[in-house]
Scaffold this active site. Structure first.
Site, short mmCIF file in Angstrom:
data_model
loop_
_atom_site.label_atom_id
_atom_site.label_comp_id
_atom_site.label_asym_id
_atom_site.label_seq_id
_atom_site.Cartn_x
_atom_site.Cartn_y
_atom_site.Cartn_z
N HIS A 157 -24.31 -31.37 48.39
CA HIS A 157 -24.41 -32.28 47.24
C HIS A 157 -23.17 -32.23 46.35
O HIS A 157 -23.04 -33.04 45.43
CB HIS A 157 -25.65 -31.97 46.39
CG HIS A 157 -26.94 -32.06 47.15
ND1 HIS A 157 -27.30 -33.20 47.84
CD2 HIS A 157 -27.94 -31.16 47.33
CE1 HIS A 157 -28.49 -32.98 48.42
NE2 HIS A 157 -28.88 -31.76 48.11
N ASP A 181 -30.39 -30.62 56.94
CA ASP A 181 -31.09 -30.23 55.71
C ASP A 181 -32.01 -31.39 55.32
O ASP A 181 -31.69 -32.56 55.60
CB ASP A 181 -30.04 -29.98 54.63
CG ASP A 181 -30.62 -29.42 53.34
OD1 ASP A 181 -30.48 -28.22 53.11
OD2 ASP A 181 -31.20 -30.21 52.56
N HIS A 195 -32.52 -32.73 52.60
CA HIS A 195 -31.93 -33.62 51.59
C HIS A 195 -30.70 -34.32 52.17
O HIS A 195 -29.96 -33.71 52.96
CB HIS A 195 -31.54 -32.81 50.36
CG HIS A 195 -32.70 -32.05 49.75
ND1 HIS A 195 -32.90 -30.71 49.99
CD2 HIS A 195 -33.71 -32.48 48.97
CE1 HIS A 195 -34.01 -30.33 49.35
NE2 HIS A 195 -34.52 -31.38 48.72
N ASP A 223 -35.23 -26.38 54.87
CA ASP A 223 -36.18 -26.96 53.91
C ASP A 223 -36.99 -28.12 54.51
O ASP A 223 -37.77 -28.76 53.83
CB ASP A 223 -35.49 -27.37 52.59
CG ASP A 223 -34.14 -28.03 52.78
OD1 ASP A 223 -33.81 -28.41 53.92
OD2 ASP A 223 -33.39 -28.16 51.79
#
Ligand SMILES: [Zn+2]
Length: 299
Positions: free
Chosen positions: A120, A157, A159, A234
């Site tokens: 991110h 991931d 995200h 995750d």
């Protein structure tokens, strides 16, 4: 030669008591890997990334503010961590670890960094527990030094890899692939070269089917001589932030699929840790340990 696994005491930076970021998982993962005898010759130790290296992917003024612990309250809030000297040191070590993993993978075929995957973090600021974008920095360094011609980033991931997509948007030699839960953070998802947004609650069979279909396509488009793999766990059904429903067996099947795909193509693969959240650091660390455990059987 054993599988190169990169770790550093600097990966574990003290946070205020009760902070929601599971910092304890880094120490817990190192303990699990040692207990399973996966690091018979010890961990490979990274050099902290210096300012020049970080500026390949980040604005100089932002890098300075991190290193001088002078971020604004808003910048810290976006990151979700207090960016202390220890947290800054940790971020620099994680970038160094990913670069080292890449170089060891180029020599030995596979290597695993037990931190990194800070996808991110964008050019001029961090977000979502990410300070510096280790994979973007390492990609740009290896391309600049002509150690590789093209790289593929497989980001699984849960995200979306928004920072990586933004930093590498205008770098045709780096192909970004993100497969994530569409409903999850970040709400604005700048396009990767290939994005697959999955429905909330997806389980093992569907997830693995989508991935199996996508890997040959992204590989053909990317034509890489190195793969970075963000192996965020995750996606697991017990993850606090995930919203997908992979079981332990599904996660193991995913890791085996990616490893076997890279090996079948004869392309080196460097993995980075990515996300994994929950109150029990040991439980999260066990999920992160699946990949190095499977990789060690393949070297
Ligand atoms: Zn994540």
């Amino acid at each position: 030669m054993p599988l190169p696994i990169i770790a550093s005491p600097d990966y574990d930076a003290p946070l205020p008591l009760g902070h929601r970021f599971p910092m304890g998982k880094f120490r817990a993962l190192a303990d699990v890997l040692q207990a399973r005898d996966l690091v018979p010759e010890g961990f490979a130790r990274p050099e902290p990334a210096d300012e020049g290296l970080l500026c390949l992917a980040h604005e100089r003024a932002y890098v300075r503010r991190v290193c001088e612990t002078a971020l604004t309250p808003l910048e810290e809030r976006r990151i979700g961590l207090p960016v202390t000297a220890d947290v800054a040191k940790r971020a620099r070590a994680a970038v160094g670890g990913t670069l080292l993993a890449a170089r060891l993978a180029l020599q030995q075929g596979l290597a695993c960094n037990t931190a990194g995957g800070s996808h991110h973090a964008a050019h001029a600021g961090g977000a979502g527990f990410c300070v510096f974008n280790d994979v973007a920095v390492a990609s740009l360094e290896l391309l600049a030094k002509r150690e590789v011609r093209r790289v593929l980033i497989i980001d699984l991931d849960v995200h979306q890899g928004d920072g990586t997509a933004l930093i590498l948007a205008h770098e045709p030699r780096a192909y970004t692939f993100s497969m994530h839960c569409q409903a999850n953070f970040p709400s604005i998802k700048p396009p990767s070269d290939r994005d697959i947004g999955l429905a909330r609650g997806m389980g093992d069979a569907q997830y693995l089917e989508v991935l199996e279909g996508a890997l040959p396509e992204v590989f053909a488009a990317a034509r890489p001589d190195l793969i970075f793999y963000n192996a965020g766990v995750d996606v697991h059904e017990a993850d606090q932030l995930g919203q997908l429903c992979l079981s332990d067996a599904g996660l193991a099947a995913r890791e085996a699929m990616v490893l076997d795909f890279a090996m079948a193509q004869g392309v080196p693969l460097a993995s980075v840790l990515g996300g994994g959240y929950g109150p029990d650091a040991h439980a999260v660390a066990l999920r992160h340990a699946i990949l190095p455990q499977l990789a060690a059987k393949r070297v």
